[in-house]
Write a protein that holds these residues in place. Sequence first.
Motif, PDB file in Angstrom:
ATOM      1  N   UNK A   1       0.826  -1.211   0.000  1.00  0.00           N
ATOM      2  CA  UNK A   1       0.000   0.000   0.000  1.00  0.00           C
ATOM      3  C   UNK A   1       0.861   1.262   0.000  1.00  0.00           C
TER       4      UNK A   1
ATOM      5  N   UNK B   1     -12.805 -18.330   6.704  1.00  0.00           N
ATOM      6  CA  UNK B   1     -13.118 -16.966   7.149  1.00  0.00           C
ATOM      7  C   UNK B   1     -12.090 -16.435   8.150  1.00  0.00           C
TER       8      UNK B   1
ATOM      9  N   UNK C   1      -6.676 -13.880   6.913  1.00  0.00           N
ATOM     10  CA  UNK C   1      -6.647 -12.417   6.840  1.00  0.00           C
ATOM     11  C   UNK C   1      -6.860 -11.965   5.395  1.00  0.00           C
ATOM     12  N   UNK C   2      -6.226 -12.651   4.471  1.00  0.00           N
ATOM     13  CA  UNK C   2      -6.430 -12.393   3.040  1.00  0.00           C
ATOM     14  C   UNK C   2      -6.478 -13.748   2.342  1.00  0.00           C
ATOM     15  N   UNK C   3      -7.196 -13.824   1.236  1.00  0.00           N
ATOM     16  CA  UNK C   3      -7.196 -15.098   0.495  1.00  0.00           C
ATOM     17  C   UNK C   3      -5.846 -15.330  -0.195  1.00  0.00           C
TER      18      UNK C   3
ATOM     19  N   UNK D   1      -4.646 -13.097  -2.956  1.00  0.00           N
ATOM     20  CA  UNK D   1      -4.148 -11.754  -2.646  1.00  0.00           C
ATOM     21  C   UNK D   1      -2.625 -11.729  -2.677  1.00  0.00           C
TER      22      UNK D   1
ATOM     23  N   UNK E   1      -1.187 -12.012  -6.187  1.00  0.00           N
ATOM     24  CA  UNK E   1      -1.385 -10.777  -6.940  1.00  0.00           C
ATOM     25  C   UNK E   1      -0.461  -9.666  -6.434  1.00  0.00           C
TER      26      UNK E   1
ATOM     27  N   UNK F   1     -16.624  -9.122   4.278  1.00  0.00           N
ATOM     28  CA  UNK F   1     -15.904 -10.341   3.882  1.00  0.00           C
ATOM     29  C   UNK F   1     -15.702 -10.418   2.376  1.00  0.00           C
TER      30      UNK F   1
ATOM     31  N   UNK G   1     -13.055  -7.992   1.154  1.00  0.00           N
ATOM     32  CA  UNK G   1     -11.687  -8.413   1.463  1.00  0.00           C
ATOM     33  C   UNK G   1     -11.266  -9.550   0.528  1.00  0.00           C
ATOM     34  N   UNK G   2     -12.161 -10.524   0.343  1.00  0.00           N
ATOM     35  CA  UNK G   2     -11.841 -11.655  -0.532  1.00  0.00           C
ATOM     36  C   UNK G   2     -11.580 -11.212  -1.964  1.00  0.00           C
TER      37      UNK G   2
ATOM     38  N   UNK H   1     -10.384  -8.293  -2.813  1.00  0.00           N
ATOM     39  CA  UNK H   1      -9.330  -7.286  -2.839  1.00  0.00           C
ATOM     40  C   UNK H   1      -9.852  -5.891  -3.176  1.00  0.00           C
TER      41      UNK H   1
ATOM     42  N   UNK I   1     -11.310  -1.283   2.053  1.00  0.00           N
ATOM     43  CA  UNK I   1     -12.037  -2.050   3.068  1.00  0.00           C
ATOM     44  C   UNK I   1     -11.070  -3.035   3.701  1.00  0.00           C
ATOM     45  N   UNK I   2     -10.757  -2.791   4.972  1.00  0.00           N
ATOM     46  CA  UNK I   2      -9.760  -3.617   5.652  1.00  0.00           C
ATOM     47  C   UNK I   2     -10.391  -4.704   6.519  1.00  0.00           C
TER      48      UNK I   2
END
Lengths: 412, 106
Positions: A23, A59, A62-64, A67, A70, B26, B29-30, B32, B36-37
């Motif tokens: 970021x 769930x 934290x990220x899929x 992510x 990418x 959710x 976030x999924x 990207x 939205x964190x």
Amino acid sequence: MNETVVIIGGGQAGAQTAVSLRKEGFSGAITLVCEEPVLPYQRPPLSKTYLAGELPKERLFIKPAAFYEKAKIDLLLGVRVNAIDTQQQRLALDNHQSLPYSHLVFATGGRVRPLHCPGIEHHHVHYLRTLADVDAMHDKFKPGKRLVIIGGGYVGLETAAVAVKHGLEVSVLVARPTALGRVTSKVVGQFFEQVHRSAGVNLQSNTDVECLQGNNEEVVLTTRGALLSADLVVVGIGLLPNVELAESADILCEDGINTDQYGRTSIANIYAAGDCANHPNAIYKRRMRLQSVQNAIDQAKTVAASICGKNKPYIQIPWFWSDQYDLKLQTAGVNTGYDEIVLRGDPETRSFAAFYLRAGRLLAVDAINRPAEFVAARNIINKNLVVSAARLSDESIAAKALASPQDTTSPT
Amino acid sequence: MIKVTYIDHAGTAREIEVEEGVDLMDVAVDNLVPGIDGDCGGVAACATCHVHVDPAWQDKLPPMGEEEDAMLELADDRNENSRLACQLKASPELDGLILHTPIGQH
């Protein structure tokens, strides 16, 4: 220039550092080395909705996985760092790889404090820190089973709340005089004790475990001369920061890895964030090590900015939350050193706030089903306002109005 | 499937197909979605999934809870269309919903 950031640890702080670096526009290589063989995940739900079986494993992440691909973040999962050469700026991994770095981030978190008592070497007790820990207790976490929880902190009490709802027979043994004794006051701790007792938990304070006996089927605990049988024993008696690797590299560690307000350690190009880091807190004017999601995320953002040459000091009011039964506890600030507690609302109603003051200045709040008071306290501390005890307890004043400067006297 | 569109502060729109019942933090976030964190994991404890709901959809949303209302006080650019995405679930009535992510979260 080919810069490489290596992050040690794949918890909330580690993952956030990687995300925040991108970021901030960092374009070099990012490698995250994580001992656990799973994608970075959130820990708070482990003792709450995940334990209750209400949240699917995916769930927690934290990220899929997509992510990281990418964002070109390399994940080395199930890998440990064995040693660091700070001269050559290289890491030796337990998969025999050697990894160079230009910036190194410790997000090594903590590990559960082990219980020591006679007999423990012969019996299997569970801890609750990792996903694997929770999955391992799944088979015994069944209605009718006798669960004994050793420890009356957040993890212990959250586990008790989930277990009782799930039909287990639950005992909680608290070594301190009051549950939540490390983090809150007697009045709030006793409130939670009462809540658990009325839900059917056998909660005993001032109670140490003297020894463990039993067989494959059950563990028998001796406490204050009495015997207590359990099908499942869960220990939640705190966290030890993972500092050994940093110490072996001669990085200054006291309680945790010492950093400055930019997340930098005593050795150049090495940073620390999250549960393992000990930072100088600008609001409370002393060093502290915090174990919370907020701290992990915000320190990770600070470290990422520092690596990118944008110095953004870490100045955040710590906050925490805990869910038990129908109660949401939200804590803002750190109450250490308070000399006055002001209650707003009646604990009997299961909705109240405890404000902690020192010399008339707000240090922290525990807000139980009182989100507006939680927010007001954050704003009061942030704006450095002085709000009198009389106002804080006066329910005829809306919580939101407590933090409006026109209604208060600002300190000079 | 229910379609939800997230529009960032620069005007970039991302249309996402969502299964009924999934919360809109959710899914962001999924997928990207920037801005939205969802730091607290969706328990209305942090306000990092603050969105501005397109005014046309305002009436179709479930009412805001006390907790959500309080937490939104922490968001920088709260307005009358502010919600926490974690408190909104995809439903047939919200098919076509448009959410704007505030500039402060980018």
